[in-house]
Structure formats: structure tokens, C-alpha cells
Write a protein that holds these residues in place. Structure first.
Motif, mmCIF file in Angstrom:
data_model
loop_
_atom_site.group_PDB
_atom_site.id
_atom_site.type_symbol
_atom_site.label_atom_id
_atom_site.label_comp_id
_atom_site.label_asym_id
_atom_site.label_seq_id
_atom_site.Cartn_x
_atom_site.Cartn_y
_atom_site.Cartn_z
ATOM 1 N N ASN A 59 -42.106 124.588 26.381
ATOM 2 C CA ASN A 59 -42.703 125.749 25.710
ATOM 3 C C ASN A 59 -44.027 125.383 25.016
ATOM 4 O O ASN A 59 -44.395 125.980 24.006
ATOM 5 N N LYS A 60 -44.728 124.409 25.551
ATOM 6 C CA LYS A 60 -46.005 123.962 24.986
ATOM 7 C C LYS A 60 -46.961 125.140 24.752
ATOM 8 O O LYS A 60 -47.610 125.230 23.719
ATOM 9 N N GLU A 61 -47.034 126.030 25.714
ATOM 10 C CA GLU A 61 -47.941 127.178 25.621
ATOM 11 C C GLU A 61 -47.681 128.005 24.365
ATOM 12 O O GLU A 61 -48.600 128.447 23.678
ATOM 13 N N HIS A 62 -46.397 128.186 24.036
ATOM 14 C CA HIS A 62 -46.028 129.016 22.890
ATOM 15 C C HIS A 62 -46.158 128.247 21.579
ATOM 16 O O HIS A 62 -46.442 128.847 20.534
ATOM 17 N N ILE A 63 -45.984 126.933 21.637
ATOM 18 C CA ILE A 63 -46.227 126.092 20.460
ATOM 19 C C ILE A 63 -47.699 126.197 20.068
ATOM 20 O O ILE A 63 -48.040 126.380 18.897
ATOM 21 N N LEU A 110 -47.944 138.060 18.348
ATOM 22 C CA LEU A 110 -47.461 136.978 19.218
ATOM 23 C C LEU A 110 -46.785 137.517 20.470
ATOM 24 O O LEU A 110 -46.303 138.649 20.497
ATOM 25 N N SER A 111 -46.724 136.674 21.482
ATOM 26 C CA SER A 111 -45.968 137.026 22.686
ATOM 27 C C SER A 111 -44.474 136.993 22.370
ATOM 28 O O SER A 111 -44.059 136.402 21.356
ATOM 29 N N TYR A 112 -43.672 137.579 23.233
ATOM 30 C CA TYR A 112 -42.229 137.667 22.992
ATOM 31 C C TYR A 112 -41.597 136.279 22.842
ATOM 32 O O TYR A 112 -40.798 136.035 21.936
ATOM 33 N N LYS A 113 -41.980 135.340 23.694
ATOM 34 C CA LYS A 113 -41.379 133.998 23.651
ATOM 35 C C LYS A 113 -41.800 133.232 22.402
ATOM 36 O O LYS A 113 -41.021 132.440 21.854
ATOM 37 N N ALA A 114 -43.022 133.461 21.935
ATOM 38 C CA ALA A 114 -43.470 132.826 20.691
ATOM 39 C C ALA A 114 -42.733 133.434 19.493
ATOM 40 O O ALA A 114 -42.371 132.727 18.548
#
Length: 232
Positions: A59-63, A110-114
Motif C-alpha cells: 500500500n505504498k501509494e496510499h502511505i 483521501l481515496s477510499y483505501k487511504a
């Protein structure tokens, strides 16, 4: 036709002062900055930086998305002062596992996953109002906290004419009649720090009382240190 009441005339004048102050602030902002030939050392940052370990996580992108929205740097003239700014943030909003929390507005962007990496909590503001913020759950190994030297790289352009006019308008709002009209209109002035003005007014009145109290002493007693005057 009845002449305009003095108090309502004052209110109109104060509104006019606010309007002119807003224009001055916009003009001052538009002056921009001058880049310095040589940066000047100016204090320290206590900051959060992402480490290379972030590449290990799926989940690097969301971090990184969460890292982009947080407040990362806390400045102080010394490392101790940078620490004080850091701890002030902790006491105000509660830093979770050495990572700043975010507001509801930041969360909504933020996006849902973030968003799934955040946990909501409630806290009370100074005026006892209930607010919501969000803890951010980022893996500990994905970031670290360090001190970095801070530098001044640009100098703000200043127009003496605008500065002088702004100071004159500030002083006018402290005059009798204008000061009361200013408070009546806003109670808290969103354009200026009202409480700073209020404290200045209180200090001014306190100083006048203390100076008045000194009149009962002779000049010799004051000069010889037999009379003390402390401002708390």
C-alpha cells in the motif's frame, strides 16, 4: 432629515477601515519575495520523512498519499523549541504513534483505501466544542523523525507606504469610539488577531493606572529605588 447618529457613523468608518486593510494585505501579498544570494541559517526543523523501507509495502501509494496531507515540519530557533512545537501539536490534536492526525476535511479528500488506514476520534476545542479528527495508521518502519537545519532562502518585499498606512489604521482602531465599534462589529476580528489588540489595550490601561499611582511618590523616592513597579 435627521443627522446620522455618531455611533452608527463610527461603525461605518470601522467597516471602511477593514475594507482598506484587506486591500493593503492583498497588495502586500502580491509584492512577492526576493531570492537571497546566500541562504541564512535560521533555526531547526523537527520533521517526518519517508524512508526507503516504504517500498516494501503493497500500500505504498496510499502511505505516500497520507504523508502528503499531514503537517510534516515543526520549526524552532533551537532543537528544544522545535520539540516544544511538536509537543504543542501533541497536546492540541494528539499525535498517534509519533505521527500527526488529520482533520475531517483532509480525510474527505483521501481515496477510499487511504481512508481505511485512518481511525476517527473525538476531542474538545478550547471553547469546549466537540470535533472529530483521524489517527493515521502508517507502518513505523515507513518513516522516521529527524532534525534538519532550517534556512531563510527568500526575503519578503516591503512597501514602506503600505506598512505605514496599515500601522496608522491599526492605531485608529485603538482610539476611543473606534475601539468600541470594532468590538461591537465582530467581538473577534477575523482579519486581525483581536485578542492581541485586546491584550494591548488592557496593558495600556494597566500602565496608566500604575503611572497614576506613582504620582503620590516624590522623584527622589523613585530614583533611589524605594518604589518598585512590576508589570506581570
Amino acid at each position: 432629515m435627521k443627522p446620522e447618529h455618531k455611533k452608527s457613523k463610527r461603525l461605518k468608518e470601522v467597516r471602511g477601515i477593514w475594507k482598506r486593510q484587506r486591500q493593503i494585505w492583498e497588495q502586500k501579498k502580491s509584492l512577492g519575495y526576493i531570492k537571497l544570494k546566500k541562504p541564512i541559517r535560521h533555526g531547526w526543523f523537527k520533521e517526518i520523512v519517508i524512508t526507503q523501507n516504504v517500498d516494501r509495502y503493497k500500500n505504498k501509494e496510499h502511505i505516500l498519499e497520507l504523508y502528503d496531507v499531514i503537517e510534516k515540519k515543526f520549526w524552532g530557533r533551537t532543537k528544544d523549541e522545535a520539540d516544544k512545537q511538536w509537543f504543542r501539536q501533541i497536546s492540541k490534536y494528539q499525535i498517534y504513534k509519533n505521527f500527526p492526525t488529520i482533520s475531517k476535511r483532509q480525510f474527505n479528500r483521501l481515496s477510499y483505501k487511504a481512508q481505511k488506514m485512518c481511525t476517527v476520534y473525538s476531542y474538545r476545542t478550547r471553547d469546549k466544542k466537540l470535533r472529530k479528527r483521524f489517527y493515521v495508521r502508517i507502518p513505523k518502519n515507513a518513516y522516521r523523525i529527524k532534525y534538519t537545519r532550517a534556512y531563510v532562502t527568500h526575503s519578503k518585499r516591503i512597501d514602506p507606504v503600505l506598512e505605514s498606512e496599515d500601522a496608522l489604521l491599526d492605531n485608529k482602531l485603538l482610539k476611543e469610539g473606534y475601539y468600541e465599534a470594532n468590538i461591537k462589529l465582530c467581538g473577534w476580528n477575523s482579519n486581525k488577531d483581536y485578542w492581541t489588540t485586546f491584550d494591548f489595550k488592557k496593558d495600556k490601561l494597566k500602565a496608566k493606572k500604575q503611572l497614576k499611582a506613582l504620582k503620590k511618590y516624590s522623584i527622589e523616592e523613585v530614583l533611589n529605588g524605594k518604589v518598585t513597579w512590576e508589570r506581570n
